[in-house]
Design an enzyme around this catalytic site. Sequence first.
Site, PDB file in Angstrom:
ATOM      1  CD  GLU A  49      51.000  89.031  15.478  1.00 57.99           C
ATOM      2  OE1 GLU A  49      50.577  88.351  14.522  1.00 57.99           O
ATOM      3  OE2 GLU A  49      50.351  89.961  15.995  1.00 57.99           O
ATOM      4  CG  ASN A 196      49.068  94.739  11.337  1.00 63.17           C
ATOM      5  OD1 ASN A 196      49.351  94.181  10.285  1.00 63.17           O
ATOM      6  ND2 ASN A 196      48.194  94.236  12.202  1.00 63.17           N
ATOM      7  CD  GLU A 197      44.969  92.707   9.778  1.00 65.13           C
ATOM      8  OE1 GLU A 197      44.221  92.573  10.749  1.00 65.13           O
ATOM      9  OE2 GLU A 197      45.222  91.768   8.984  1.00 65.13           O
ATOM     10  CE1 TYR A 263      46.816  85.007   7.709  1.00 64.31           C
ATOM     11  CE2 TYR A 263      45.701  87.122   7.764  1.00 64.31           C
ATOM     12  CZ  TYR A 263      46.768  86.316   8.114  1.00 64.31           C
ATOM     13  OH  TYR A 263      47.792  86.826   8.862  1.00 64.31           O
ATOM     14  CD  GLU A 320      49.264  89.917   9.016  1.00 57.45           C
ATOM     15  OE1 GLU A 320      48.195  89.290   9.208  1.00 57.45           O
ATOM     16  OE2 GLU A 320      49.658  90.853   9.728  1.00 57.45           O
TER      17      GLU A 320
HETATM   18  O1  AHR Z   1      48.593  86.647  11.554  1.00 58.81           O
HETATM   19  C1  AHR Z   1      47.678  86.761  12.598  1.00 58.81           C
HETATM   20  C2  AHR Z   1      46.961  88.120  12.604  1.00 58.81           C
HETATM   21  O2  AHR Z   1      46.209  88.248  11.439  1.00 58.81           O
HETATM   22  C3  AHR Z   1      47.834  89.336  12.594  1.00 58.81           C
HETATM   23  O3  AHR Z   1      48.274  89.692  13.859  1.00 58.81           O
HETATM   24  C4  AHR Z   1      46.912  90.390  12.052  1.00 58.81           C
HETATM   25  O4  AHR Z   1      47.595  91.406  11.371  1.00 58.81           O
HETATM   26  C5  AHR Z   1      45.973  89.597  11.155  1.00 58.81           C
HETATM   27  O5  AHR Z   1      44.653  89.903  11.423  1.00 58.81           O
END
Ligand code: AHR
Length: 511
Positions: A49, A196-197, A263, A320
């Site tokens: 990114e 995205n998101e 995450y 992600e």
């Molecule tokens: O990877 C960092 C961020 O995490 C990305 O830009 C977003 O899609 C997610 O919240």
Amino acid sequence: MKLKLVACALFGVGLSFGCVSKQHDVSISADLSKEGATINKDIYGQFAEHLGRGIYEGIWVGHDSDIPNTKGFRNDVLNALRDIQVPLVRWPGGCFADEYHWRDGIGDPAERPVKVNTHWGGVEEDNAVGTHEFFDFVELLGADAYINGNLGSGTVREMAEWVEYMTSDKNSTLANQRRANGREEPWDIAYFGIGNESWGCGGHMSPEYYVDLYNQFATFIKTPPGKKPKLVASGGHTEDTQWTDVLSASIERNMDGISYHFYTLPNSDWSNKGHATEFTETDWFKTMERTYRMDKYLKNNIAKLDANDPEGKLGFYVDEWGTWYDPEPGREPGFLYQQNTLRDAVLTAVNFNLFHHYAERVHMTNIAQMVNVLQAMILTDGGDMLLTPTYHVYGMYKVFQDATSIPFTINGGEYKQGDQSLPAVTASIAKGQDGKVYIALVNLDPANEAEVALDFDNGDYSSLIGQILTADAITAKNTFDAKEVVKPASFSSDLDELVLPAKSIVVAELK
Ligand code: AHR
């Protein structure tokens, strides 16, 4: 009877005698003639990114840099990434994707507008890396492209025209603009993401609203025959299954898969995520417990897909994932720079084994992120570079790219803390593209080794030979002063004497 207590120590002076290392008994059985799902090589994809030093400095230094480069991309990083056979790169974001306007990144670099990267550190973005440069990068790597389009702040026309610019073989004005900018042949796009998101930084939408927008945007993505990328709908995250459910139930055409983000934060708390390198065994367990939720989250989302898409046409794309720690003191917090230890390596292998297990639906993933951001493969410091423990796991597991998984049953033992328990050992078995049978094993327990009993039918194997990744300390890491603290070593064993050291990863060929 097996000896369960393998290493004992004397505590105090003749007062107590305690055994400190308890062995796990693990058993794995498989019929090696059986075939499961293909492990899509794109499971080993990466995410790059426009964020912090991820693109600028991390991979791009520009044509005039003193750092040796090819077409502006640093040779040391390119060579390292080639060695782990990166199959796919997602770009330009992330949250950045929904504020990226592709026309800013084509034509004479000196004429490109300077924008502010509002998501990540408020830095100036001079658009030196745009569409042509990104495709140079993936071509130099030998990887495929995953482009993420702007649904949040872009228009249907802008997205449609970007795809035309990249893929048209006609004499349209846009295709000729691409040619005038130096690229005669259309590019191939493997995946194209529509937003995205969208539940968050991509527009704070409801899934129902997104469905309507998705249908509208996707309708106008037109490519020459045979050039259509896999279209990715932007899905949910963490424990949510609603997005997968609504999208898979409502979008009837122009969708190949649904994305998902998860995450690993040791503390499961966004305001106090946990430290990247200073942690205890308790923190290690909490991190493994969090990462292992991927199992439940994949299972729950895939159940929605199975209900709404019983023919199994849709992929589930974890585009992600990885660790996210507190910002490193002294660094710009918005750059998401973090160090990486043996803990990151072990949880990477845990996730790979889960992705292989769900390979029927999980066709693609992208770890966040490739260089200098979050759980990176590579960290750079000016012209210097180091390979993280995570990088080495990608290297060891590359034999699983496009391999055919072999179903197996496992009793992985128990790694416990308080009333919580995880499998001590997880595994993968697959027949590689080279016809050889590979096994991967990871021991999550930082203190206890595991004795692994293997029971294979229909295969004449007596040993295994490959590599192991481990270290003395749970916090072991590679630094610019000591780059090889955590690196793979040779590993071999008779099949009937296999012992997996604590906190280790083994990938080996059956012999
Ligand atoms: O990877 C960092 C961020 O995490 C990305 O830009 C977003 O899609 C997610 O919240």
